[in-house]
Design a protein around this motif. Structure first.
Motif, PDB file in Angstrom:
ATOM      1  N   PHE A 229      14.843  -1.071 -17.740  1.00 56.76           N
ATOM      2  CA  PHE A 229      13.480  -0.546 -17.581  1.00 56.76           C
ATOM      3  C   PHE A 229      13.313   0.880 -18.122  1.00 56.76           C
ATOM      4  O   PHE A 229      12.210   1.340 -18.305  1.00 56.76           O
ATOM      5  CB  PHE A 229      12.997  -0.564 -16.118  1.00 56.76           C
ATOM      6  CG  PHE A 229      13.071  -1.903 -15.459  1.00 56.76           C
ATOM      7  CD1 PHE A 229      12.150  -2.891 -15.765  1.00 56.76           C
ATOM      8  CD2 PHE A 229      14.066  -2.179 -14.537  1.00 56.76           C
ATOM      9  CE1 PHE A 229      12.210  -4.140 -15.157  1.00 56.76           C
ATOM     10  CE2 PHE A 229      14.138  -3.424 -13.921  1.00 56.76           C
ATOM     11  CZ  PHE A 229      13.203  -4.410 -14.236  1.00 56.76           C
TER      12      PHE A 229
ATOM     13  N   ALA B  95      11.008   6.461  -9.033  1.00 54.53           N
ATOM     14  CA  ALA B  95      10.180   5.260  -8.857  1.00 54.53           C
ATOM     15  C   ALA B  95       8.698   5.596  -9.000  1.00 54.53           C
ATOM     16  O   ALA B  95       7.946   4.866  -9.653  1.00 54.53           O
ATOM     17  CB  ALA B  95      10.455   4.635  -7.491  1.00 54.53           C
ATOM     18  N   ARG B  96       8.274   6.702  -8.417  1.00 54.98           N
ATOM     19  CA  ARG B  96       6.856   7.099  -8.509  1.00 54.98           C
ATOM     20  C   ARG B  96       6.491   7.505  -9.936  1.00 54.98           C
ATOM     21  O   ARG B  96       5.393   7.220 -10.407  1.00 54.98           O
ATOM     22  CB  ARG B  96       6.556   8.223  -7.540  1.00 54.98           C
ATOM     23  CG  ARG B  96       6.565   7.758  -6.093  1.00 54.98           C
ATOM     24  CD  ARG B  96       5.958   8.760  -5.135  1.00 54.98           C
ATOM     25  NE  ARG B  96       6.224   8.429  -3.752  1.00 54.98           N
ATOM     26  CZ  ARG B  96       5.625   7.451  -3.090  1.00 54.98           C
ATOM     27  NH1 ARG B  96       4.739   6.699  -3.688  1.00 54.98           N
ATOM     28  NH2 ARG B  96       5.928   7.207  -1.825  1.00 54.98           N
TER      29      ARG B  96
ATOM     30  N   LYS C 126       7.802   6.318 -12.706  1.00 58.13           N
ATOM     31  CA  LYS C 126       7.807   5.160 -13.608  1.00 58.13           C
ATOM     32  C   LYS C 126       6.778   4.099 -13.210  1.00 58.13           C
ATOM     33  O   LYS C 126       6.055   3.576 -14.055  1.00 58.13           O
ATOM     34  CB  LYS C 126       9.224   4.549 -13.627  1.00 58.13           C
ATOM     35  CG  LYS C 126       9.401   3.340 -14.507  1.00 58.13           C
ATOM     36  CD  LYS C 126       9.477   3.723 -15.961  1.00 58.13           C
ATOM     37  CE  LYS C 126       9.872   2.505 -16.783  1.00 58.13           C
ATOM     38  NZ  LYS C 126       9.787   2.761 -18.195  1.00 58.13           N
ATOM     39  N   TRP C 127       6.711   3.755 -11.908  1.00 60.57           N
ATOM     40  CA  TRP C 127       5.864   2.649 -11.460  1.00 60.57           C
ATOM     41  C   TRP C 127       4.780   3.055 -10.465  1.00 60.57           C
ATOM     42  O   TRP C 127       4.054   2.206  -9.978  1.00 60.57           O
ATOM     43  CB  TRP C 127       6.726   1.545 -10.841  1.00 60.57           C
ATOM     44  CG  TRP C 127       7.668   0.917 -11.810  1.00 60.57           C
ATOM     45  CD1 TRP C 127       7.360   0.071 -12.828  1.00 60.57           C
ATOM     46  CD2 TRP C 127       9.093   1.084 -11.850  1.00 60.57           C
ATOM     47  NE1 TRP C 127       8.503  -0.294 -13.500  1.00 60.57           N
ATOM     48  CE2 TRP C 127       9.580   0.304 -12.921  1.00 60.57           C
ATOM     49  CE3 TRP C 127      10.008   1.809 -11.085  1.00 60.57           C
ATOM     50  CZ2 TRP C 127      10.921   0.232 -13.247  1.00 60.57           C
ATOM     51  CZ3 TRP C 127      11.346   1.740 -11.411  1.00 60.57           C
ATOM     52  CH2 TRP C 127      11.788   0.957 -12.484  1.00 60.57           C
ATOM     53  N   ASN C 128       4.728   4.324 -10.100  1.00 59.60           N
ATOM     54  CA  ASN C 128       3.767   4.809  -9.108  1.00 59.60           C
ATOM     55  C   ASN C 128       3.932   4.104  -7.751  1.00 59.60           C
ATOM     56  O   ASN C 128       2.966   3.826  -7.052  1.00 59.60           O
ATOM     57  CB  ASN C 128       2.327   4.664  -9.629  1.00 59.60           C
ATOM     58  CG  ASN C 128       1.380   5.632  -8.934  1.00 59.60           C
ATOM     59  OD1 ASN C 128       1.808   6.651  -8.400  1.00 59.60           O
ATOM     60  ND2 ASN C 128       0.105   5.306  -8.933  1.00 59.60           N
ATOM     61  N   LEU C 129       5.178   3.775  -7.413  1.00 61.48           N
ATOM     62  CA  LEU C 129       5.537   3.163  -6.138  1.00 61.48           C
ATOM     63  C   LEU C 129       6.725   3.913  -5.555  1.00 61.48           C
ATOM     64  O   LEU C 129       7.486   4.549  -6.288  1.00 61.48           O
ATOM     65  CB  LEU C 129       5.945   1.697  -6.335  1.00 61.48           C
ATOM     66  CG  LEU C 129       4.892   0.714  -6.838  1.00 61.48           C
ATOM     67  CD1 LEU C 129       5.535  -0.612  -7.203  1.00 61.48           C
ATOM     68  CD2 LEU C 129       3.817   0.499  -5.785  1.00 61.48           C
TER      69      LEU C 129
ATOM     70  N   GLU D 257       9.345   0.251  -2.095  1.00 60.43           N
ATOM     71  CA  GLU D 257       8.352  -0.746  -2.504  1.00 60.43           C
ATOM     72  C   GLU D 257       8.763  -1.518  -3.762  1.00 60.43           C
ATOM     73  O   GLU D 257       8.127  -2.505  -4.103  1.00 60.43           O
ATOM     74  CB  GLU D 257       7.002  -0.062  -2.764  1.00 60.43           C
ATOM     75  CG  GLU D 257       6.380   0.546  -1.523  1.00 60.43           C
ATOM     76  CD  GLU D 257       5.161   1.388  -1.837  1.00 60.43           C
ATOM     77  OE1 GLU D 257       4.177   1.287  -1.079  1.00 60.43           O
ATOM     78  OE2 GLU D 257       5.199   2.146  -2.836  1.00 60.43           O
ATOM     79  N   LEU D 258       9.810  -1.082  -4.431  1.00 57.76           N
ATOM     80  CA  LEU D 258      10.246  -1.743  -5.670  1.00 57.76           C
ATOM     81  C   LEU D 258      10.954  -3.053  -5.372  1.00 57.76           C
ATOM     82  O   LEU D 258      11.547  -3.230  -4.299  1.00 57.76           O
ATOM     83  CB  LEU D 258      11.204  -0.834  -6.443  1.00 57.76           C
ATOM     84  CG  LEU D 258      10.670   0.517  -6.913  1.00 57.76           C
ATOM     85  CD1 LEU D 258      11.776   1.292  -7.621  1.00 57.76           C
ATOM     86  CD2 LEU D 258       9.474   0.341  -7.833  1.00 57.76           C
ATOM     87  N   ASP D 259      10.939  -3.975  -6.357  1.00 59.54           N
ATOM     88  CA  ASP D 259      11.733  -5.190  -6.193  1.00 59.54           C
ATOM     89  C   ASP D 259      13.211  -4.855  -6.422  1.00 59.54           C
ATOM     90  O   ASP D 259      13.563  -3.754  -6.838  1.00 59.54           O
ATOM     91  CB  ASP D 259      11.247  -6.313  -7.124  1.00 59.54           C
ATOM     92  CG  ASP D 259      11.375  -5.970  -8.601  1.00 59.54           C
ATOM     93  OD1 ASP D 259      12.373  -5.333  -8.991  1.00 59.54           O
ATOM     94  OD2 ASP D 259      10.478  -6.338  -9.377  1.00 59.54           O
TER      95      ASP D 259
ATOM     96  N   LYS E  81      14.432  -3.486  -9.945  1.00 57.91           N
ATOM     97  CA  LYS E  81      14.000  -2.117 -10.219  1.00 57.91           C
ATOM     98  C   LYS E  81      14.754  -1.121  -9.335  1.00 57.91           C
ATOM     99  O   LYS E  81      15.094  -0.024  -9.779  1.00 57.91           O
ATOM    100  CB  LYS E  81      12.486  -1.990 -10.028  1.00 57.91           C
ATOM    101  CG  LYS E  81      11.702  -2.731 -11.095  1.00 57.91           C
ATOM    102  CD  LYS E  81      10.217  -2.660 -10.866  1.00 57.91           C
ATOM    103  CE  LYS E  81       9.463  -3.430 -11.952  1.00 57.91           C
ATOM    104  NZ  LYS E  81       8.041  -3.531 -11.687  1.00 57.91           N
ATOM    105  N   GLN E  82      15.029  -1.508  -8.088  1.00 58.50           N
ATOM    106  CA  GLN E  82      15.824  -0.636  -7.210  1.00 58.50           C
ATOM    107  C   GLN E  82      17.218  -0.418  -7.781  1.00 58.50           C
ATOM    108  O   GLN E  82      17.732   0.689  -7.763  1.00 58.50           O
ATOM    109  CB  GLN E  82      15.917  -1.234  -5.793  1.00 58.50           C
ATOM    110  CG  GLN E  82      14.683  -1.031  -4.966  1.00 58.50           C
ATOM    111  CD  GLN E  82      14.848  -1.510  -3.535  1.00 58.50           C
ATOM    112  OE1 GLN E  82      15.835  -2.153  -3.177  1.00 58.50           O
ATOM    113  NE2 GLN E  82      13.872  -1.196  -2.706  1.00 58.50           N
TER     114      GLN E  82
END
Length: 195
Positions: free
Chosen positions: A112, A156-157, A159-162, A166-168, A171-172
């Motif tokens: 990613f 995480a925030r 790249k995905w704003n989460l 909250e990532l799957d 992604k974690q």
């Protein structure tokens, strides 16, 4: 005078059965508080063929933290308060300015994200005295875990704003590859006995 009436006796033969059923019901339906420990992944046990080898860690990649008998924290050779430990750990792990005195980074291919510099070679070495209070040890562990959590949340925030939580799972794992948690815990020793 009237006749005395005889009061019929209560049949108590099934009372023991009812009491047992009630006891069983409450035992099965109530929950008990259980102590929770720290989630740690232990290394696999060594094979019989493998010899114990010292792992060569460059000095800049090691952040030594010692908790003494008075529950004082010695981090990288200086005493610090618990409130500053998380920021000190984040600074060491992330090494945003590529400081030669902090952990070095290596280039890796991260899912990613592509090719990027990650802080893989760092190790936080946590040691405590046998006289250290358990709560002080747990507080230090919590601050170190919070340092990793905050760094992972930032990535995480960004790249995905989460948040990281909250990532799957895939992604974690990618974020964990950027900031792998490396805390080495030594067996407690008597570093400084009180006299």
């Amino acid at each position: 005078m009237g006749k005395k009436r005889k009061v019929p006796g209560v049949n108590a033969t099934s009372s023991a059965d009812i009491a047992f059923m009630l006891l069983l019901f409450f035992l099965l339906t109530t929950s008990m508080d259980t102590d929770q420990g720290l989630a740690r992944r232990l290394p696999p046990p060594p094979n019989d063929e493998t010899t114990t080898e010292a792992i060569d860690i460059r000095k800049r990649n090691l952040l030594p933290i010692l908790i003494n008998t008075d529950n004082q924290i010695l981090c990288a050779g200086e005493y610090i308060e618990l409130d500053f430990l998380k920021e000190k750990a984040k600074e060491f792990i992330a090494n945003r300015n590529d400081d030669p005195n902090l952990s070095e980074k290596v280039e890796e291919d991260v899912p990613f994200f592509g090719r990027m510099m990650v802080c893989k070679p760092h190790v936080i070495s946590l040691m405590n005295d046998r006289g250290t209070q358990y709560q002080a040890y747990i507080n230090v562990q919590n601050e170190l875990a919070a340092a990793y959590n905050e760094l992972r949340d930032e990535v995480a925030r960004g790249k995905w704003n989460l948040s990281f939580a909250e990532l799957d799972e895939e992604k974690q794992k990618a974020v964990q590859q950027i900031y792998p948690q490396k805390i080495s815990e030594a067996e407690p020793k008597n570093y400084g006995d009180r006299k």
